[in-house]
Design a protein around this motif. Structure first.
Motif, short mmCIF file in Angstrom:
data_model
loop_
_atom_site.label_atom_id
_atom_site.label_comp_id
_atom_site.label_asym_id
_atom_site.label_seq_id
_atom_site.Cartn_x
_atom_site.Cartn_y
_atom_site.Cartn_z
N GLN A 44 -60.74 -33.44 -26.59
CA GLN A 44 -59.71 -32.82 -25.77
C GLN A 44 -60.00 -33.07 -24.62
O GLN A 44 -59.12 -32.95 -23.67
N ARG A 45 -61.54 -33.32 -24.49
CA ARG A 45 -61.19 -33.61 -22.94
C ARG A 45 -60.21 -34.67 -22.05
O ARG A 45 -59.91 -35.18 -21.59
N ILE A 46 -60.41 -35.95 -23.03
CA ILE A 46 -59.13 -36.77 -22.92
C ILE A 46 -58.00 -36.31 -22.44
O ILE A 46 -57.12 -36.97 -21.71
N ALA A 47 -57.41 -35.84 -23.40
CA ALA A 47 -55.95 -35.21 -23.42
C ALA A 47 -56.13 -33.95 -22.16
O ALA A 47 -55.08 -34.53 -21.34
N GLU A 48 -56.80 -33.91 -21.56
CA GLU A 48 -57.35 -32.72 -20.45
C GLU A 48 -57.00 -34.10 -19.10
O GLU A 48 -55.81 -33.53 -18.31
N LEU A 49 -57.97 -34.74 -18.82
CA LEU A 49 -57.10 -36.26 -18.03
C LEU A 49 -56.08 -36.56 -18.17
O LEU A 49 -55.82 -36.71 -16.81
N LYS A 185 -70.07 -43.66 -10.61
CA LYS A 185 -70.28 -41.90 -10.21
C LYS A 185 -70.21 -41.57 -11.48
O LYS A 185 -69.11 -41.52 -12.34
N VAL A 186 -71.56 -40.91 -12.12
CA VAL A 186 -71.15 -40.29 -13.68
C VAL A 186 -70.63 -38.55 -13.34
O VAL A 186 -71.60 -38.09 -12.57
N VAL A 187 -69.89 -37.74 -13.67
CA VAL A 187 -69.94 -36.75 -13.79
C VAL A 187 -68.99 -36.20 -15.01
O VAL A 187 -69.46 -36.60 -16.55
N THR A 188 -68.62 -34.66 -14.78
CA THR A 188 -67.75 -34.21 -15.80
C THR A 188 -66.40 -34.55 -15.57
O THR A 188 -65.88 -34.78 -14.91
N THR A 189 -66.03 -33.96 -16.54
CA THR A 189 -64.69 -34.00 -16.97
C THR A 189 -63.72 -32.78 -15.51
O THR A 189 -63.08 -33.25 -15.37
N GLU A 190 -64.50 -31.98 -15.55
CA GLU A 190 -63.95 -30.70 -14.78
C GLU A 190 -64.44 -31.70 -13.92
O GLU A 190 -63.32 -30.53 -12.68
N THR A 191 -65.66 -32.17 -12.99
CA THR A 191 -65.26 -32.75 -11.64
C THR A 191 -64.10 -33.58 -11.16
O THR A 191 -63.39 -33.20 -9.86
#
Length: 198
Positions: A44-49, A185-191
């Protein structure tokens, strides 16, 4: 390793930041072969990106792994990309037989250099294998690597001592190493999504 000031600064994305979708393949659904995984929301996160990259016209690269054995052998159903990646018309499609997307065909590094692209957002499967290897190499080659840890997953693995380490712990160790050693840079999808819209 990247400049410390740049590494610690808030995330900004270039207009040509590349979304790298690594090994989003059907064969990783074979739980009998791979065992338990972490992060059930990874796809789901990949799809959002993907949606954000398509909306902003940024380039997308898909990567596909061809194994000699196991569920990812070329020509088998497991080799196929999952629907969210298979539906794309990527700017570049790389096939590989090793862990790093930089050792594939066509040459990812040459393609990035030709475009003048300097930022890579790494997603896909598996967190601590092909994603980590590709990200370490990206850092070594001078790219600005971005690693949204919730847009990827891995599986439990057993070490030489016979102890099985849960997938979530392996993912945390990868994130810690990449962050502490300034590979990415290690982050979240939302970032990443916020930066993509900025």
């Amino acid at each position: 390793m990247t400049n410390t000031d740049a590494f610690d600064a808030p995330l900004t994305l270039d207009s040509d930041a590349v979304l790298l979708l690594i090994d989003v393949q059907q064969g990783f659904e074979d739980q009998d072969f791979w065992g338990p995984r972490d992060n059930p929301d990874a796809e789901q996160r990949i799809a959002e990106l993907i949606t954000a990259w398509q909306a902003t016209g940024r380039p997308i690269v898909t990567v596909q792994h061809a194994s000699r054995v196991g569920p990812l052998v070329e020509g088998t159903p497991g080799y196929r990309l999952k629907d969210l990646a298979a539906a794309l018309t990527p700017d570049l499609h790389v096939t590989k037989t090793v862990n790093s997307a930089f050792y594939g065909t066509p040459d990812l590094h040459a393609w990035l250099q030709e475009r003048g692209a300097r930022q890579l957002v790494v997603t896909g499967i598996m967190t601590n294998v092909c994603n980590e290897t590709t990200t370490r190499m990206a850092g070594n080659l001078g790219y600005d690597a971005i690693f949204p840890t919730d847009a990827m997953h891995t599986f439990d693995m057993t070490g030489p001592d016979g102890v099985t380490v849960p997938a979530a712990e392996l993912a945390r160790a990868t994130a810690t190493t990449l962050h502490a050693m300034r590979f990415a840079k290690v982050v979240t999808t939302e970032t990443v999504l916020r930066a993509a819209k900025a």
